[in-house]
Write an enzyme that holds these catalytic residues in place. Structure first.
Site, PDB file in Angstrom:
ATOM      1  N   ASP A 197      46.709  19.898  61.474  1.00  0.00           N
ATOM      2  CA  ASP A 197      46.688  18.511  61.952  1.00  0.00           C
ATOM      3  C   ASP A 197      45.638  17.634  61.263  1.00  0.00           C
ATOM      4  OD1 ASP A 197      44.311  19.358  63.032  1.00  0.00           O
ATOM      5  OD2 ASP A 197      44.821  18.885  65.100  1.00  0.00           O
ATOM      6  N   TYR A 257      37.682  18.752  54.722  1.00  0.00           N
ATOM      7  CA  TYR A 257      37.219  20.136  54.620  1.00  0.00           C
ATOM      8  C   TYR A 257      36.640  20.473  53.255  1.00  0.00           C
ATOM      9  CZ  TYR A 257      38.612  21.669  59.241  1.00  0.00           C
ATOM     10  OH  TYR A 257      38.677  21.841  60.596  1.00  0.00           O
TER      11      TYR A 257
END
Ligand code: NAD
Ligand code: G6P
Ligand code: MN
Length: 448
Positions: free
Chosen positions: A172, A271
């Site tokens: 997500d 990330y």
């Protein structure tokens, strides 16, 4: 309203994300009608807390939907159309060790990235494969929508261990960021923009963001903002995200401004901070209080307190649980399969030539058209040297971890840790590995 009504099982019923997903499923009954929701977990006490509240929510809002919670695989997986899987093997107790052990050696500790992600991968593979087998035994025509982490390693493992299984791996984070991009570009919702993206899970880049109707190139405007503020927004509205609001997430969104300028032609996934700002991440970390502690004191406490309140009151009329807007991708994905919608979705799939100059066997996160036969990846073409180099290193970490799990190989896992861009040397990799083996002895195969 469609005629067919579906039966789903949520694997990891005791997850902190379960109530938001139940609320979301109930909010989408017009396009994904359900006849049954089951919960499955291997921890009956944890699951009961969530199930007692969700039973009341479902009874009050959609009494036509049957509900049950069980720890028995046969009961859980029989008569199922979709398995929604979000298990965490080892729970927060082990996540905490994944984060804290590498920090002892000055290496970052994270749920899905670096040594923590590798350790979690070694625990998750068995748990996820077990659920695939239950699904195939009791409901062979069902599909599993998996978002159990670390999704990259889990996806590589299921590609190898369950090559013909109907399992789709999804994340997500890009959806959250696209909501933020839409807001930065002055659009109402993430559905007003269209995008191109490539990478690995928690390791990717957008190459194009356009207005869906006019085709206007929105990259320049978003890039200007991101280079100054990262993906941090002064305020959040619509589907720009309510899930990632804790202080540490704000730091994460902000940090993107430090490495986004590495490539003016793309915009990075948050990330990537773990691979491009390792030193800053470690400097910001407190070995006594990592993200797990923040989650236990925050999300877990809030969700479980509200569950207990609902169960005690016997009603959920006043509940503070809200629809998990992010999780709408789960319904989008399920309806794409159920009604052959050919929706364009970002999924973790075998590359097989979609990225022309990259390993065809790699599990990559790329746009796919999803229909009743599953995903059809779209062509990405050639990717630039910088991203290719990073991805080759990271995909090797993921493949070596799966090798280590299958072959019970100490050497392969030491290689995986050494190759991770988050780890400075083979020596440090070995120190971390030996600690992780000790901490994970109830979960990992015994390594030789
Ligand atoms: P959690 O610990 O609250 O919930 C996980 C549940 O899984 C627990 O109730 C646990 O008992 C259960 N479980 C563990 N091993 C199991 C097994 N072998 N079989 C059945 N049940 C098992 O964790 P959470 O923070 O709510 O997160 C749940 C999962 O969802 C994690 O893997 C997390 O990383 C993942 N997640 C992924 C995304 C994504 O982008 N892919 C987004 C959000 C959460
Ligand atoms: C993002 C990621 C997930 C991760 C989640 C929760 O949405 O895409 O993979 O599990 O964040 O992280 P948290 O640290 O809040 O548990
Ligand atoms: Mn994710």
């Amino acid at each position: 309203m469609q005629d067919k009504k579906f039966s789903v099982v949520i694997a990891g019923g005791g997850s902190t994300f379960t109530p938001g997903i139940v609320m979301m499923l109930l909010a989408h009954q017009d396009r994904f009608p359900l006849r049954q929701i089951k919960f499955y977990d291997n921890d009956p006490d944890r699951q009961k807390i969530v199930a007692d509240a969700c039973e009341i929510i479902i009874r009050e809002r959609a009494p036509q939907i049957k509900f049950l919670a069980t720890t028995d695989p046969e009961t859980a997986f029989t008569d199922i159309d979709f398995v929604l899987a979000h298990i965490r093997v080892g729970k927060y107790e082990m996540r905490s060790k994944d984060e804290k052990i590498p920090l002892k050696y000055g290496v970052l500790g994270q749920e899905t990235c670096g040594p923590g992600g590798i350790a979690y991968g070694m625990r998750s593979i068995g748990g996820v494969v077990e659920i695939v087998h239950y699904m195939e035994k009791y409901s062979p025509n069902a599909w599993m929508l998996n978002y159990s982490n670390p999704a990259a390693i889990v996806a590589e493992a299921t590609r190898r261990l369950c090559p013909n299984s109907r399992i789709l791996n999804i994340c997500d984070m890009p959806i959250d960021i696209e909501g933020k991009m839409a807001q930065i570009a002055g659009r109402e919702s993430l559905h007003d923009i269209e995008w191109k993206y490539f990478g690995l899970n928690h390791f990717g880049w957008w190459t194009s963001i356009k207005d869906k109707k006019t085709g206007e190139d929105l990259m320049p405007k978003i890039r200007d903002y991101v280079w100054k503020h990262g993906y941090n927004l002064k305020y959040i509205k619509g589907d720009a995200g309510v899930q990632h609001v804790d202080p540490s997430w704000q730091v994460t969104f902000e940090m993107v401004k430090g490495f986004a300028p590495l490539d003016p032609n793309t915009l990075p996934n948050t990330y990537l901070k773990y691979y491009l700002c390792q030193d800053d991440v470690v400097a910001h970390s407190d070995i006594k209080h990592t993200r797990t502690d923040e989650v236990i004191e925050g999300r877990e406490k809030e969700v479980f307190t509200e569950c207990r309140r609902i169960a005690a009151a016997g009603t959920a009329k006043e509940t503070s649980f809200v629809v998990d807007a992010h999780a709408v991708y789960i319904v989008d994905l399920a309806t794409a399969i159920a009604y052959n919608t050919k929706a364009n979705m970002l999924l973790i799939v075998p590359n097989e030539g979609a990225i022309e100059n990259f390993d065809p066997t790699a599990m990559v996160e790329i746009p796919c058209l999803v229909g009743s036969d599953g995903p059809e990846p779209l062509v990405v073409g050639k990717i630039p040297q910088f991203q290719k180099g990073m991805m080759e290193q990271q995909v090797s970490v993921e493949k070596l971890t799966v090798d280590a799990w299958i072959e019970h190989s100490y050497l392969k896992l030491w290689q995986a840790l050494t190759l991770s861009k988050t780890v400075p040397s083979a020596k440090v990799a070995k120190l971390i590995l030996d600690d992780l083996i000790e901490a994970n002895k109830d979960f990992w195969p015994e390594l030789k």
